[in-house]
Scaffold this active site. Sequence first.
Site, short mmCIF file in Angstrom:
data_model
loop_
_atom_site.label_atom_id
_atom_site.label_comp_id
_atom_site.label_asym_id
_atom_site.label_seq_id
_atom_site.Cartn_x
_atom_site.Cartn_y
_atom_site.Cartn_z
N HIS A 66 8.38 39.11 -2.23
CA HIS A 66 8.72 37.72 -1.93
C HIS A 66 9.05 37.04 -3.26
O HIS A 66 8.24 37.06 -4.20
CB HIS A 66 7.56 37.01 -1.23
CG HIS A 66 7.21 37.64 0.09
ND1 HIS A 66 5.91 37.93 0.45
CD2 HIS A 66 7.98 38.04 1.12
CE1 HIS A 66 5.91 38.48 1.65
NE2 HIS A 66 7.15 38.55 2.08
N GLU A 69 6.65 34.59 -5.42
CA GLU A 69 5.28 35.00 -5.75
C GLU A 69 5.27 35.51 -7.19
O GLU A 69 5.33 36.71 -7.46
CB GLU A 69 4.79 36.02 -4.73
CG GLU A 69 4.74 35.41 -3.32
CD GLU A 69 4.32 36.39 -2.24
OE1 GLU A 69 3.95 37.54 -2.57
OE2 GLU A 69 4.36 36.00 -1.06
N HIS A 161 0.97 40.61 -4.48
CA HIS A 161 1.50 39.37 -3.90
C HIS A 161 0.64 38.18 -4.34
O HIS A 161 -0.45 38.34 -4.89
CB HIS A 161 1.45 39.44 -2.36
CG HIS A 161 2.41 40.40 -1.75
ND1 HIS A 161 3.56 40.00 -1.11
CD2 HIS A 161 2.39 41.76 -1.69
CE1 HIS A 161 4.21 41.07 -0.67
NE2 HIS A 161 3.53 42.15 -1.01
N GLU A 225 -3.39 40.51 -2.54
CA GLU A 225 -3.14 39.08 -2.71
C GLU A 225 -3.97 38.57 -3.89
O GLU A 225 -5.20 38.67 -3.89
CB GLU A 225 -3.51 38.31 -1.45
CG GLU A 225 -2.74 38.74 -0.20
CD GLU A 225 -1.32 38.23 -0.18
OE1 GLU A 225 -0.97 37.39 -1.04
OE2 GLU A 225 -0.55 38.66 0.71
#
Length: 347
Positions: A66, A69, A161, A225
């Site tokens: 993405h 990010e 991410h 994450e």
Amino acid sequence: MLLEVNVNGSRLGDFLSLSREHPWELAPFSEALPDGGEIQVWDTGVLCIEPASPADKDIVLSCGIHGNETAPIELCERLLRAIVAGRLPCRQRLLLIFGNPAAMNLGVRELEENLNRLFSGAHARGGRHSRERERAARLEGHVARFFEARQGVERLHYDLHTAIRPSAFEKFAIYPFPHGAPYSRQQLSFLAGAGVDTILLAHGPTTTFSYFSAHRFGAHAFTVELGKVMPFGQNDARRFAAMERSLETLISEPGWQAAAVALDQIRVFRVCQEIIKQSDDFRFHFADEVANFTAFPAGTLLAEDGGQRWFVQEPEEAVIFPNARVANGHRAALMVVATELPPAQLS
């Protein structure tokens, strides 16, 4: 010294910048490393490091799937600069992927589609065309080329991410569905040592990048994450220092293993509900700014879409990745509950 190569008239002192200048196509080239290894550019944003004498791990490290990010992108860029300059010896084969340079250039999560929902062949289904689908197919090919180059070694893939919203547990990892295979105690210890002490167990096959590597190639793979989305240049590198140190050690020290961590030091969650947006009438019944892992008691109305409603069914459920702006037919949120990993499910 930094890697410098003439490519279309520009000099490469920064592979990420070169990839962003050529967001869809970049001709392959290679360059020797100071320690006798070789760095091979396979594609825009895709670079393979072949040590002179590779050790026993093949590692895929991906970021920027993405485009907004940015913290993992900056982390991976620092690792690459250190390797190229000779400050960080790379003893393991390493495939470094900056996933979506075009989205990075616009500071957006995606251009047309969520790239992290297009793997395991999803890019070829549905009769639709997009640049993200083209990119997913090519990334699958690069990972296959990398892992299939040799057998009998440990395969790892950390897909890094940051989340759209803050989280009650800032750093967490999604463990892809194992299809009956045991969970890795050593990998849980690695993640905990890297500052990621919350694990979400996936409840079935998905089309994420980490699941692709895990299911297709038997890799220990994770979607990791590392915090909240921030613009380039606004990330505090100190918040990611534990992960950066762990990756540096993993890459540079053959045979290294993270110190074992007791299971009671790791939070584990399992999915109990998946909320799928069906129409433009979809809406949540909680605030837009609610953090990941916010818990709700039994009976709470979570969302509705026309005549369909979702309620908390367990005594307590926490929400992950709520996003009412996803496309119709896509996941708008996951609901999770705390669980344990029995020793019998670990290797």
